[in-house]
Write a protein that holds these residues in place. Structure first.
Motif, PDB file in Angstrom:
ATOM      1  N   VAL A 122       9.866  -1.411 -13.294  1.00 20.92           N
ATOM      2  CA  VAL A 122       8.874  -2.136 -12.505  1.00 20.92           C
ATOM      3  C   VAL A 122       8.704  -1.393 -11.183  1.00 20.92           C
ATOM      4  CG1 VAL A 122       8.287  -4.312 -11.379  1.00 20.92           C
ATOM      5  CG2 VAL A 122       9.497  -4.310 -13.570  1.00 20.92           C
ATOM      6  N   ILE A 123       7.491  -0.897 -10.951  1.00 18.35           N
ATOM      7  CA  ILE A 123       7.204  -0.152  -9.739  1.00 18.35           C
ATOM      8  C   ILE A 123       6.168  -0.930  -8.942  1.00 18.35           C
ATOM      9  CG2 ILE A 123       6.307   2.017  -8.809  1.00 18.35           C
ATOM     10  CD1 ILE A 123       7.191   3.309 -11.477  1.00 18.35           C
ATOM     11  N   ALA A 124       6.466  -1.139  -7.672  1.00 19.46           N
ATOM     12  CA  ALA A 124       5.509  -1.833  -6.809  1.00 19.46           C
ATOM     13  C   ALA A 124       4.273  -0.963  -6.644  1.00 19.46           C
ATOM     14  CB  ALA A 124       6.140  -2.114  -5.459  1.00 19.46           C
ATOM     15  N   ASN A 125       3.136  -1.600  -6.675  1.00 23.63           N
ATOM     16  CA  ASN A 125       1.886  -0.878  -6.474  1.00 23.63           C
ATOM     17  C   ASN A 125       1.766  -0.566  -4.982  1.00 23.63           C
ATOM     18  OD1 ASN A 125      -0.668   0.174  -6.704  1.00 23.63           O
ATOM     19  ND2 ASN A 125      -1.672  -1.815  -6.780  1.00 23.63           N
ATOM     20  N   PRO A 126       1.895   0.714  -4.592  1.00 19.97           N
ATOM     21  CA  PRO A 126       1.869   0.990  -3.156  1.00 19.97           C
ATOM     22  C   PRO A 126       0.490   0.748  -2.552  1.00 19.97           C
ATOM     23  CG  PRO A 126       2.072   3.037  -4.403  1.00 19.97           C
ATOM     24  CD  PRO A 126       2.069   1.914  -5.390  1.00 19.97           C
ATOM     25  N   LYS A 127       0.477  -0.001  -1.460  1.00 21.42           N
ATOM     26  CA  LYS A 127      -0.782  -0.213  -0.778  1.00 21.42           C
ATOM     27  C   LYS A 127      -0.520  -0.475   0.695  1.00 21.42           C
ATOM     28  CE  LYS A 127      -1.692  -5.119  -1.348  1.00 21.42           C
ATOM     29  NZ  LYS A 127      -1.085  -6.080  -2.126  1.00 21.42           N
ATOM     30  N   ILE A 128      -1.545  -0.196   1.492  1.00 26.92           N
ATOM     31  CA  ILE A 128      -1.471  -0.435   2.927  1.00 26.92           C
ATOM     32  C   ILE A 128      -2.650  -1.333   3.290  1.00 26.92           C
ATOM     33  CG2 ILE A 128      -1.496   0.604   5.234  1.00 26.92           C
ATOM     34  CD1 ILE A 128      -0.668   3.254   3.919  1.00 26.92           C
ATOM     35  N   GLU A 129      -2.376  -2.332   4.100  1.00 24.83           N
ATOM     36  CA  GLU A 129      -3.437  -3.165   4.640  1.00 24.83           C
ATOM     37  C   GLU A 129      -3.471  -2.907   6.136  1.00 24.83           C
ATOM     38  OE1 GLU A 129      -3.031  -7.269   3.538  1.00 24.83           O
ATOM     39  OE2 GLU A 129      -2.555  -6.720   1.472  1.00 24.83           O
ATOM     40  N   ALA A 130      -4.666  -2.591   6.661  1.00 23.89           N
ATOM     41  CA  ALA A 130      -4.787  -2.281   8.085  1.00 23.89           C
ATOM     42  C   ALA A 130      -5.942  -3.058   8.692  1.00 23.89           C
ATOM     43  CB  ALA A 130      -5.010  -0.785   8.263  1.00 23.89           C
ATOM     44  N   SER A 131      -5.786  -3.425   9.962  1.00 25.49           N
ATOM     45  CA  SER A 131      -6.871  -4.097  10.669  1.00 25.49           C
ATOM     46  C   SER A 131      -6.838  -3.698  12.140  1.00 25.49           C
ATOM     47  CB  SER A 131      -6.760  -5.609  10.530  1.00 25.49           C
ATOM     48  OG  SER A 131      -5.586  -6.071  11.167  1.00 25.49           O
ATOM     49  N   LEU A 132      -7.987  -3.808  12.773  1.00 26.66           N
ATOM     50  CA  LEU A 132      -8.116  -3.546  14.201  1.00 26.66           C
ATOM     51  C   LEU A 132      -8.608  -4.812  14.890  1.00 26.66           C
ATOM     52  CD1 LEU A 132      -9.761  -0.027  14.396  1.00 26.66           C
ATOM     53  CD2 LEU A 132      -7.753  -0.738  15.675  1.00 26.66           C
TER      54      LEU A 132
END
Length: 105
Positions: free
Chosen positions: A6-16
Motif C-alpha cells: 500500500v503506497i500513499a498517493n503523493p500529493k501537495i495541497e498549496a494555498s496563498l
C-alpha cells in the motif's frame, strides 16, 4: 499467496492568502503560503515564485503537518499582478501551485 504494497498517493495541497488584494503603488504586501504534503518526506521541498519575494519566516506545524511561509512582496509596477507560488517535492517530483491576484493602484 498474494502480497500487496500500500503506497500513499503523493500529493501537495498549496494555498496563498489573501486570495486577492489591492494595494497602493510603493506599498508592500505580506502573503502567507500554506502547503501540506501527503505520502512523501516533508523535508525535501523547493519553492519558486514568479516574482521577486523575500521569505520572512517559515513554520512547520507538526500536529497538522502543514508548512507556512510568510512572504513579503513589493510590486514594482502599477498593474494587476498574477502571483504564483510553486511547491515541489524533490524526491517524488510532485508539484502544487498556489495563485493570488494583487491589484496595484
Amino acid at each position: 499467496m498474494v502480497k500487496f504494497d500500500v503506497i500513499a498517493n503523493p500529493k501537495i495541497e498549496a494555498s496563498l492568502s489573501p486570495q486577492t488584494a489591492t494595494i497602493k503603488f510603493g506599498d508592500e504586501i505580506y502573503l502567507l503560503l500554506t502547503y501540506q504534503a501527503t505520502g512523501m518526506d516533508s523535508a525535501k521541498f523547493s519553492r519558486e515564485y514568479n516574482y521577486d519575494v523575500a521569505e520572512i519566516n517559515e513554520e512547520y506545524d507538526e500536529e497538522n503537518k502543514t508548512h507556512k511561509v510568510l512572504l513579503k512582496f513589493k510590486p514594482e509596477q502599477k498593474k494587476t499582478h498574477k502571483f504564483e507560488a510553486n511547491v515541489k517535492n524533490i524526491e517524488t517530483d510532485t508539484k502544487a501551485t498556489a495563485k493570488t491576484t494583487i491589484y496595484v493602484k
